[in-house]
Design a protein around this motif. Structure first.
Motif, PDB file in Angstrom:
ATOM      1  N   LEU A 152       0.822  -1.205   0.000  1.00  9.26           N
ATOM      2  CA  LEU A 152       0.000   0.000   0.000  1.00  9.26           C
ATOM      3  C   LEU A 152       0.859   1.261   0.000  1.00  9.26           C
ATOM      4  O   LEU A 152       0.579   2.213  -0.729  1.00  9.26           O
ATOM      5  CB  LEU A 152      -0.949  -0.001   1.198  1.00  9.26           C
ATOM      6  N   PHE A 153       1.903   1.276   0.805  1.00 13.18           N
ATOM      7  CA  PHE A 153       2.814   2.419   0.835  1.00 13.18           C
ATOM      8  C   PHE A 153       3.474   2.616  -0.522  1.00 13.18           C
ATOM      9  O   PHE A 153       3.608   3.739  -1.009  1.00 13.18           O
ATOM     10  CB  PHE A 153       3.867   2.249   1.928  1.00 13.18           C
ATOM     11  N   THR A 154       3.890   1.515  -1.148  1.00 13.70           N
ATOM     12  CA  THR A 154       4.525   1.588  -2.463  1.00 13.70           C
ATOM     13  C   THR A 154       3.549   2.121  -3.496  1.00 13.70           C
ATOM     14  O   THR A 154       3.902   2.986  -4.313  1.00 13.70           O
ATOM     15  CB  THR A 154       5.045   0.198  -2.889  1.00 13.70           C
ATOM     16  N   LEU A 155       2.319   1.632  -3.491  1.00 12.35           N
ATOM     17  CA  LEU A 155       1.302   2.109  -4.425  1.00 12.35           C
ATOM     18  C   LEU A 155       1.017   3.592  -4.220  1.00 12.35           C
ATOM     19  O   LEU A 155       0.926   4.361  -5.184  1.00 12.35           O
ATOM     20  CB  LEU A 155       0.018   1.289  -4.265  1.00 12.35           C
ATOM     21  N   PHE A 156       0.898   3.997  -2.968  1.00 10.47           N
ATOM     22  CA  PHE A 156       0.668   5.403  -2.645  1.00 10.47           C
ATOM     23  C   PHE A 156       1.827   6.270  -3.140  1.00 10.47           C
ATOM     24  O   PHE A 156       1.628   7.303  -3.784  1.00 10.47           O
ATOM     25  CB  PHE A 156       0.477   5.565  -1.129  1.00 10.47           C
ATOM     26  N   SER A 157       3.047   5.842  -2.882  1.00  7.97           N
ATOM     27  CA  SER A 157       4.235   6.596  -3.308  1.00  7.97           C
ATOM     28  C   SER A 157       4.311   6.681  -4.827  1.00  7.97           C
ATOM     29  O   SER A 157       4.624   7.737  -5.385  1.00  7.97           O
ATOM     30  CB  SER A 157       5.506   5.938  -2.775  1.00  7.97           C
ATOM     31  N   MET A 158       4.021   5.575  -5.502  1.00 11.54           N
ATOM     32  CA  MET A 158       4.047   5.576  -6.960  1.00 11.54           C
ATOM     33  C   MET A 158       3.012   6.556  -7.516  1.00 11.54           C
ATOM     34  O   MET A 158       3.293   7.269  -8.485  1.00 11.54           O
ATOM     35  CB  MET A 158       3.749   4.167  -7.496  1.00 11.54           C
ATOM     36  N   THR A 159       1.836   6.591  -6.905  1.00 17.81           N
ATOM     37  CA  THR A 159       0.783   7.493  -7.366  1.00 17.81           C
ATOM     38  C   THR A 159       1.202   8.947  -7.205  1.00 17.81           C
ATOM     39  O   THR A 159       1.047   9.757  -8.128  1.00 17.81           O
ATOM     40  CB  THR A 159      -0.530   7.221  -6.605  1.00 17.81           C
ATOM     41  N   ILE A 167       1.840  11.646 -10.257  1.00 18.52           N
ATOM     42  CA  ILE A 167       1.166  12.945 -10.328  1.00 18.52           C
ATOM     43  C   ILE A 167       2.194  14.066 -10.483  1.00 18.52           C
ATOM     44  O   ILE A 167       2.044  14.955 -11.331  1.00 18.52           O
ATOM     45  CB  ILE A 167       0.267  13.175  -9.095  1.00 18.52           C
ATOM     46  N   TYR A 168       3.267  14.032  -9.664  1.00 20.68           N
ATOM     47  CA  TYR A 168       4.333  15.034  -9.795  1.00 20.68           C
ATOM     48  C   TYR A 168       4.934  15.009 -11.195  1.00 20.68           C
ATOM     49  O   TYR A 168       5.204  16.054 -11.791  1.00 20.68           O
ATOM     50  CB  TYR A 168       5.432  14.818  -8.770  1.00 20.68           C
ATOM     51  N   ASP A 169       5.164  13.829 -11.736  1.00 19.44           N
ATOM     52  CA  ASP A 169       5.761  13.690 -13.057  1.00 19.44           C
ATOM     53  C   ASP A 169       4.861  14.320 -14.121  1.00 19.44           C
ATOM     54  O   ASP A 169       5.346  15.048 -14.997  1.00 19.44           O
ATOM     55  CB  ASP A 169       6.001  12.214 -13.363  1.00 19.44           C
ATOM     56  N   VAL A 170       3.578  14.047 -14.041  1.00 19.10           N
ATOM     57  CA  VAL A 170       2.640  14.610 -15.022  1.00 19.10           C
ATOM     58  C   VAL A 170       2.599  16.131 -14.904  1.00 19.10           C
ATOM     59  O   VAL A 170       2.686  16.842 -15.908  1.00 19.10           O
ATOM     60  CB  VAL A 170       1.231  14.002 -14.834  1.00 19.10           C
TER      61      VAL A 170
END
Length: 61
Positions: free
Chosen positions: A36-43, A47-50
């Motif tokens: 869950l932490f990994t998924l949250f961090s990836m999201t 968003i920052y990348d976009v």
């Protein structure tokens, strides 16, 4: 020399017997938390990348 090696492995085995190993449920909970932490961090990073990608396109135009 061989005696020291054998003694080392005996002590290592004895130490492993004293380790408090996590239960199956604890391992599953920890794994879920990490995923869950990994998924949250990836999201968040996506968003920052976009956002930064769009900003850079506007700046470079």
């Amino acid at each position: 020399m061989i005696g020291k090696i054998i003694n080392y492995f005996r002590e290592a085995r004895a130490e492993l017997a004293r380790v408090s190993w996590p239960s199956r449920d604890e391992i599953i909970q920890s794994t879920e938390a990490v995923l869950l932490f990994t998924l949250f961090s990836m999201t968040i990073l996506w968003i920052y990348d976009v956002v930064f990608g769009l900003l850079m396109k506007r700046i470079l135009q």
